[in-house]
Write an enzyme that holds these catalytic residues in place. Structure first.
Site, PDB file in Angstrom:
ATOM      1  N   LYS A  66       0.845  -0.998   0.050  1.00  0.00           N
ATOM      2  CA  LYS A  66       0.010  -0.272  -0.337  1.00  0.00           C
ATOM      3  C   LYS A  66       1.185   0.874   0.078  1.00  0.00           C
ATOM      4  O   LYS A  66       1.592   1.058   0.441  1.00  0.00           O
ATOM      5  CB  LYS A  66      -0.660   0.207   1.035  1.00  0.00           C
ATOM      6  CG  LYS A  66      -2.045   1.318   1.187  1.00  0.00           C
ATOM      7  CD  LYS A  66      -2.666   0.771   2.247  1.00  0.00           C
ATOM      8  CE  LYS A  66      -3.897   1.713   2.234  1.00  0.00           C
ATOM      9  NZ  LYS A  66      -4.882   2.268   3.388  1.00  0.00           N
ATOM     10  N   ASP A 182     -14.133   3.248   9.799  1.00  0.00           N
ATOM     11  CA  ASP A 182     -14.469   4.017   8.069  1.00  0.00           C
ATOM     12  C   ASP A 182     -14.879   2.380   7.825  1.00  0.00           C
ATOM     13  O   ASP A 182     -14.133   1.822   6.599  1.00  0.00           O
ATOM     14  CB  ASP A 182     -13.141   4.249   7.143  1.00  0.00           C
ATOM     15  CG  ASP A 182     -13.557   4.631   6.055  1.00  0.00           C
ATOM     16  OD1 ASP A 182     -14.788   4.840   5.163  1.00  0.00           O
ATOM     17  OD2 ASP A 182     -12.777   5.385   5.688  1.00  0.00           O
ATOM     18  N   ASN A 187     -14.899  -1.834   2.579  1.00  0.00           N
ATOM     19  CA  ASN A 187     -13.207  -1.814   3.683  1.00  0.00           C
ATOM     20  C   ASN A 187     -13.397  -3.731   4.485  1.00  0.00           C
ATOM     21  O   ASN A 187     -12.471  -3.968   5.358  1.00  0.00           O
ATOM     22  CB  ASN A 187     -12.970  -0.917   4.115  1.00  0.00           C
ATOM     23  CG  ASN A 187     -12.255   0.189   3.485  1.00  0.00           C
ATOM     24  OD1 ASN A 187     -11.657   0.142   2.313  1.00  0.00           O
ATOM     25  ND2 ASN A 187     -12.763   1.560   4.523  1.00  0.00           N
ATOM     26  N   ASP A 199      -7.764  -1.365   5.746  1.00  0.00           N
ATOM     27  CA  ASP A 199      -8.353   0.069   6.118  1.00  0.00           C
ATOM     28  C   ASP A 199      -7.906   0.449   7.104  1.00  0.00           C
ATOM     29  O   ASP A 199      -8.692   1.038   7.240  1.00  0.00           O
ATOM     30  CB  ASP A 199      -8.657   0.403   4.608  1.00  0.00           C
ATOM     31  CG  ASP A 199      -8.726   1.947   4.313  1.00  0.00           C
ATOM     32  OD1 ASP A 199      -7.722   2.742   4.249  1.00  0.00           O
ATOM     33  OD2 ASP A 199      -9.589   2.556   3.787  1.00  0.00           O
TER      34      ASP A 199
END
Ligand code: ADP
Ligand code: MG
Length: 345
Positions: A66, A182, A187, A199
């Site tokens: 990432k 989130d 996710n 995430d």
């Protein structure tokens, strides 16, 4: 010399469609030439905040890399998540985007470690260099597991996933002491019949000033998805209380039973027929200020002092996990004004 050319080849293959800045290329190049990575392959996802590549780690296992983007516009918005965090009260310079993404990557690394330590299915963090994070890959042959949003799952299976999602959120809160912040069908990955939490760079401590607001929004988003898919869901308030309440054992099996029991009680269910009335109830819950406890770091230090002096009984945040009995706090804000982590699409 030869291996250097080969390394460069691999990089180019992996990244020729994506424009990477020279610093990021250097970091990836170093990871390849030092053997932290064996291969860097295609791009799995290009988001607003990060790109994710499939790769092979030094030990030959599939990895996800990432790469956080260093755009200041994106990260300005996320400052709320970090600024209330005791863990990051030092070494965080919000005027330097490079510094900021480094902190985000570090946060994700640490939060993933905590999820894993709590027994929650999520990528294992493997290696971190500035804003580049290497973690274990969920998928086969470089193809990532589908997001919950895209997964082809029967309604019956989805109903089971709703329950396991609630259990995961409870474990995350009580064992990892984190609120995702989130959480949604974007996710959560689906591996077989299991949910994988990803995430977590914006996840916060459960006593972060906005933790309970973030949790309430997570509950709302998760509920909305499953409800849209025709799954019988709990009222958001019941869902939220299930996650935060101290009652019950730490046993996962019994947690599942608790959600099942809650779902089987008529009064806890969201019903189409009473939609209007229910909607009002829900709106009241969603807009009721949640007592918050730690407005900023100075408060924590003051409070710790107060506790040392034996005056800690009056502290609001002692109630944070037993939220049911807590009273209102004028200085809170409404659900609608939360800082929003940016969403895909
Ligand atoms: P962001 O939403 O900030 O762009 P995410 O962490 O949600 O970043 O990752 C974006 C996408 O990359 C995910 O939806 C998923 O498809 C893929 N992905 C991320 N981490 C992994 C992983 N460990 N294994 C497989 N796929 C992953
Ligand atoms: Mg995401």
């Amino acid at each position: 010399r030869k291996s250097r050319v080969k390394t460069k080849d691999k990089m180019d293959r992996a990244t020729n469609e994506q424009v990477l800045d020279p610093k990021t290329r250097m970091i990836l190049f170093k990871m390849l030439s030092r053997g932290n990575l064996k291969e860097l392959n295609g791009c799995v996802s290009t988001g607003k905040e990060a790109n994710v590549y499939s790769a092979i780690a030094g030990d030959g296992s599939p990895a996800a890399v990432k790469v956080y983007k260093t755009s200041i516009l994106v990260f300005k918005d996320r400052d709320k998540y970090v600024s209330g965090e005791f863990r990051f009260r030092r070494g965080y310079n919000k005027h330097n985007p490079r510094e900021m993404v480094r902190v985000w990557a570090e946060k994700e690394f640490r939060n993933l470690s905590r999820l894993r330590a709590a027994g929650i299915l999520s990528p294992e963090p493997v290696f971190l260099d500035r804003h580049v994070l290497v973690m274990s890959f969920f998928g086969t042959d470089g193809w990532a597991c589908p997001r919950l949003k895209d997964a082809k799952v029967s309604t019956r299976k989805l109903a089971e996933m709703y329950v396991s999602c609630a259990v995961i959120m409870r474990q995350m809160f009580h064992i990892a002491n984190l609120v995702h912040g989130d959480l949604s069908e974007y996710n959560l990955l689906v591996e077989g019949s299991k949910l994988v939490v990803i995430d977590v760079s914006q996840s916060v401590e459960h006593d972060h000033p906005y933790a309970l607001d973030f949790l309430r929004r997570d509950c709302f988003n998760v509920n909305a998805f499953f409800n849209r898919k025709g799954v019988q869901v709990l009222k958001v308030k019941v869902f939220f209380e299930y996650i935060t309440s101290l009652a019950g054992s730490q046993e996962v099996d019994s947690y599942e039973q608790v959600v099942q029991d809650l779902l089987s009680k008529e009064e806890n269910q969201w019903k189409e027929s009473e939609e209007e009335e229910e909607a009002t109830d829900e709106a009241v819950f969603l807009n009721t200020p949640i007592p918050r406890t730690l407005h900023h770091v100075e408060d924590i230090e003051q409070d710790l002092q107060l506790m040392k002096e034996g005056g800690g009984e009056s502290l609001l945040y002692r109630k944070i996990v037993g939220i049911a009995g807590a009273e209102e706090d004028e200085s809170t804000h409404s659900f609608g004004s939360l800082p929003s982590p940016s969403k895909e699409e």
